[in-house]
Design an enzyme around this catalytic site. Structure first.
Site, PDB file in Angstrom:
ATOM      1  N   SER A 198      63.199  26.130  55.860  1.00 23.91           N
ATOM      2  CA  SER A 198      62.593  25.529  56.973  1.00 23.91           C
ATOM      3  C   SER A 198      61.900  24.267  56.371  1.00 23.91           C
ATOM      4  O   SER A 198      61.011  24.365  55.599  1.00 23.91           O
ATOM      5  CB  SER A 198      61.934  26.550  57.648  1.00 23.91           C
ATOM      6  OG  SER A 198      60.915  25.936  58.774  1.00 23.91           O
ATOM      7  N   TYR A 234      55.101  33.618  57.400  1.00 17.36           N
ATOM      8  CA  TYR A 234      56.468  33.371  57.764  1.00 17.36           C
ATOM      9  C   TYR A 234      56.712  32.093  56.789  1.00 17.36           C
ATOM     10  O   TYR A 234      57.761  32.002  55.891  1.00 17.36           O
ATOM     11  CB  TYR A 234      56.779  32.729  58.924  1.00 17.36           C
ATOM     12  CG  TYR A 234      58.077  31.971  59.195  1.00 17.36           C
ATOM     13  CD1 TYR A 234      58.057  30.529  59.401  1.00 17.36           C
ATOM     14  CD2 TYR A 234      59.543  32.816  59.089  1.00 17.36           C
ATOM     15  CE1 TYR A 234      59.136  29.978  59.386  1.00 17.36           C
ATOM     16  CE2 TYR A 234      60.249  31.934  59.167  1.00 17.36           C
ATOM     17  CZ  TYR A 234      60.271  30.630  59.246  1.00 17.36           C
ATOM     18  OH  TYR A 234      61.668  29.645  59.484  1.00 17.36           O
ATOM     19  N   LYS A 262      59.376  31.480  53.083  1.00 17.76           N
ATOM     20  CA  LYS A 262      60.370  30.563  52.890  1.00 17.76           C
ATOM     21  C   LYS A 262      60.243  29.851  51.506  1.00 17.76           C
ATOM     22  O   LYS A 262      61.059  29.517  50.692  1.00 17.76           O
ATOM     23  CB  LYS A 262      60.515  29.595  53.938  1.00 17.76           C
ATOM     24  CG  LYS A 262      61.116  30.015  55.348  1.00 17.76           C
ATOM     25  CD  LYS A 262      62.295  30.656  55.449  1.00 17.76           C
ATOM     26  CE  LYS A 262      62.874  31.263  56.459  1.00 17.76           C
ATOM     27  NZ  LYS A 262      64.237  31.754  56.100  1.00 17.76           N
TER      28      LYS A 262
HETATM   29  C1  WQD Z   1      57.292  22.547  69.153  1.00 18.60           C
HETATM   30  C2  WQD Z   1      56.101  21.809  69.676  1.00 18.60           C
HETATM   31  C3  WQD Z   1      54.122  23.011  70.242  1.00 18.60           C
HETATM   32  C4  WQD Z   1      55.895  25.757  72.935  1.00 18.60           C
HETATM   33  C5  WQD Z   1      58.590  26.389  64.728  1.00 18.60           C
HETATM   34  C6  WQD Z   1      58.674  27.227  63.461  1.00 18.60           C
HETATM   35  C7  WQD Z   1      59.419  26.405  62.380  1.00 18.60           C
HETATM   36  C8  WQD Z   1      60.774  26.732  63.219  1.00 18.60           C
HETATM   37  C9  WQD Z   1      60.856  26.012  64.642  1.00 18.60           C
HETATM   38  C10 WQD Z   1      61.923  28.720  62.227  1.00 18.60           C
HETATM   39  C11 WQD Z   1      54.883  22.062  69.095  1.00 18.60           C
HETATM   40  C12 WQD Z   1      54.669  22.587  71.592  1.00 18.60           C
HETATM   41  C13 WQD Z   1      55.701  25.032  71.889  1.00 18.60           C
HETATM   42  C14 WQD Z   1      55.106  25.852  74.155  1.00 18.60           C
HETATM   43  C15 WQD Z   1      54.156  23.591  73.454  1.00 18.60           C
HETATM   44  N1  WQD Z   1      61.155  28.194  63.253  1.00 18.60           N
HETATM   45  N2  WQD Z   1      54.874  24.096  72.369  1.00 18.60           N
HETATM   46  N3  WQD Z   1      54.300  24.838  74.465  1.00 18.60           N
HETATM   47  O1  WQD Z   1      56.124  25.195  65.957  1.00 18.60           O
HETATM   48  O2  WQD Z   1      57.635  22.957  65.520  1.00 18.60           O
HETATM   49  O3  WQD Z   1      58.235  25.104  64.740  1.00 18.60           O
HETATM   50  O4  WQD Z   1      59.915  26.784  65.312  1.00 18.60           O
HETATM   51  O5  WQD Z   1      62.474  28.485  61.385  1.00 18.60           O
HETATM   52  O6  WQD Z   1      59.475  27.101  61.307  1.00 18.60           O
HETATM   53  O7  WQD Z   1      57.167  26.701  62.736  1.00 18.60           O
HETATM   54  O8  WQD Z   1      58.373  24.888  67.273  1.00 18.60           O
HETATM   55  O9  WQD Z   1      59.087  24.930  69.487  1.00 18.60           O
HETATM   56  O10 WQD Z   1      57.061  26.485  68.673  1.00 18.60           O
HETATM   57  O11 WQD Z   1      56.837  24.011  68.794  1.00 18.60           O
HETATM   58  O12 WQD Z   1      53.589  22.801  73.806  1.00 18.60           O
HETATM   59  O13 WQD Z   1      55.069  26.720  75.173  1.00 18.60           O
HETATM   60  O14 WQD Z   1      56.003  22.318  71.142  1.00 18.60           O
HETATM   61  O15 WQD Z   1      52.802  23.021  70.107  1.00 18.60           O
HETATM   62  O16 WQD Z   1      54.182  20.761  69.077  1.00 18.60           O
HETATM   63  P1  WQD Z   1      57.348  24.445  66.009  1.00 18.60           P
HETATM   64  P2  WQD Z   1      57.992  25.097  68.733  1.00 18.60           P
END
Ligand code: WQD
Length: 337
Positions: A125, A150, A154
């Site tokens: 990741s 997490y 990785k």
């Molecule tokens: C994306 C953006 C949030 C939810 C994670 C893991 C990564 C991978 C993918 C496994 C961010 C914003 C989110 C919400 C929001 N997983 N958001 N409201 O955190 O980039 O990555 O998932 O491999 O390792 O870290 O993905 O989709 O959670 O967030 O505003 O209800 O959307 O702040 O900017 P993230 P995400």
């Protein structure tokens, strides 16, 4: 060619199994169904008209892993997805994450060593980079101190594999560092199945649009970006699945450079949360209710991939854009009861 896919009923695993079957591979799946459902296997069969063998095994059970490799002697490659992947949960339950993401990897590699098996693809990741100093992010970007257990699993996982590959020249491995996997198979027969309240942005958006959630919370609009919201590289799960088959073939055909290689898998384009919302509204022709709330602990500001190495060395390039991914995610959501 027979390929073992661990975590093969999960989100990215199931889409990769479809690609493997469509390209003529024989597939056997191990999954403990802790974060997936047996209905995914039916979805894979409806799409491909193939029935991959399935073993419900928890890879934390070392003996069960050994028994599986004892019975399945004809494996040509392994794609290892099986792991827990919720950043927030990993902070609450670190030992669960170290056991489930590290021990299982070691047990699978030990069995591969016992059987002298090569060709290992590891699900990694972009989280290993933390907040990179330079954008877009290349594979040479420094690995920073992990922001969560997490992310640490990785980083440790990649180190375990590279150390093992160094000592065993016959063993060849590729780690694929995903950016943000989104979307669903165009048939909407398989897709992302978040259990409980979705942590990730896209499933929360589609559940809000479907009326299952009242409103999307945008976690902060005071970041140093154009519109104040965080930027990510949202890559269609079908592009991601294809990349796994390309990487596997690179090893099977002995086209790899070193016997441990790393590739970033992204589109190379960053989109902010507000841009994702606007694109979703355009694609679905409906307003998405959202409010701006406080920042989420641990979020990085911006991450998107430098795709140069994946394009020129791996020979893979993403085909779908954000609108395609959101359209497929919405079609999948509409099929859920
Ligand atoms: C994306 C953006 C949030 C939810 C994670 C893991 C990564 C991978 C993918 C496994 C961010 C914003 C989110 C919400 C929001 N997983 N958001 N409201 O955190 O980039 O990555 O998932 O491999 O390792 O870290 O993905 O989709 O959670 O967030 O505003 O209800 O959307 O702040 O900017 P993230 P995400």
């Amino acid at each position: 060619m027979k390929i073992l896919v661990t975590g093969g009923l999960g989100f990215i695993g199931s889409h990769t199994v479809v690609c493997l079957l469509n390209q003529g591979f024989e597939v056997t799946i191990i999954d403990n169904l802790s974060n997936s459902s047996i209905s995914v296997l039916e979805g894979i069969t409806r799409i491909t008209q193939e029935s991959p063998t399935f073993s419900r095994i928890d890879l934390r059970d070392k003996q069960k892993v050994a028994d599986f490799f004892e019975v399945n002697q004809d494996i040509d490659g392994v794609i290892h997805f099986a792991a827990s992947k919720a950043v927030g949960e990993s902070v609450e339950k670190p030992l669960l994450y170290y056991e489930n993401n590290i021990n299982t990897l070691v047990y699978v590699l030990q069995e591969m060593r016992r059987k002298q098996l090569s060709n290992f693809i590891f699900s990694s990741s972009c989280t290993v980079y933390g907040q990179a100093d330079n954008l877009p992010i290349t594979e040479e970007a420094p690995i920073k101190k992990a922001e969560s257990p997490y992310g640490n699993t990785k980083q440790i996982g990649e180190r375990i594999i590279s150390d093992y590959a160094k000592d065993h020249k016959y063993f060849k491995a590729i780690a694929l560092r995903y950016f943000n996997p989104v979307g669903a198979h165009p048939s909407a027969e398989i897709g992302e199945l978040p259990i409980g309240v979705p942590q990730n942005l896209i499933p929360f958006i589609t559940q809000t649009a479907a009326g299952k959630r009242d409103m999307l919370s945008v976690f902060g609009d005071d970041y140093p970006t154009e519109d104040g919201t965080c930027i990510r590289d949202y890559i269609h799960v079908m592009d991601l699945a294809e990349a796994h088959v390309v990487a596997l073939k690179r090893l099977l055909n002995k086209n790899n450079g070193q016997n441990y290689e790393v590739f970033n898998l992204g589109t190379g384009k960053g989109n902010s949360v507000l841009e994702v919302i606007k694109t979703f509204e355009k694609v679905t022709q409906q307003k998405l209710p959202y409010k701006i709330t406080a920042r989420r602990e641990g979020d990085i500001i911006s991450a998107y991939a430098d795709t140069q190495k994946a394009n020129s060395v791996l020979g893979w390039k993403s085909k779908y854009n954000l609108a395609d991914a959101l359209k497929s995610a919405w079609k999948w959501q509409q099929k859920q009861e």
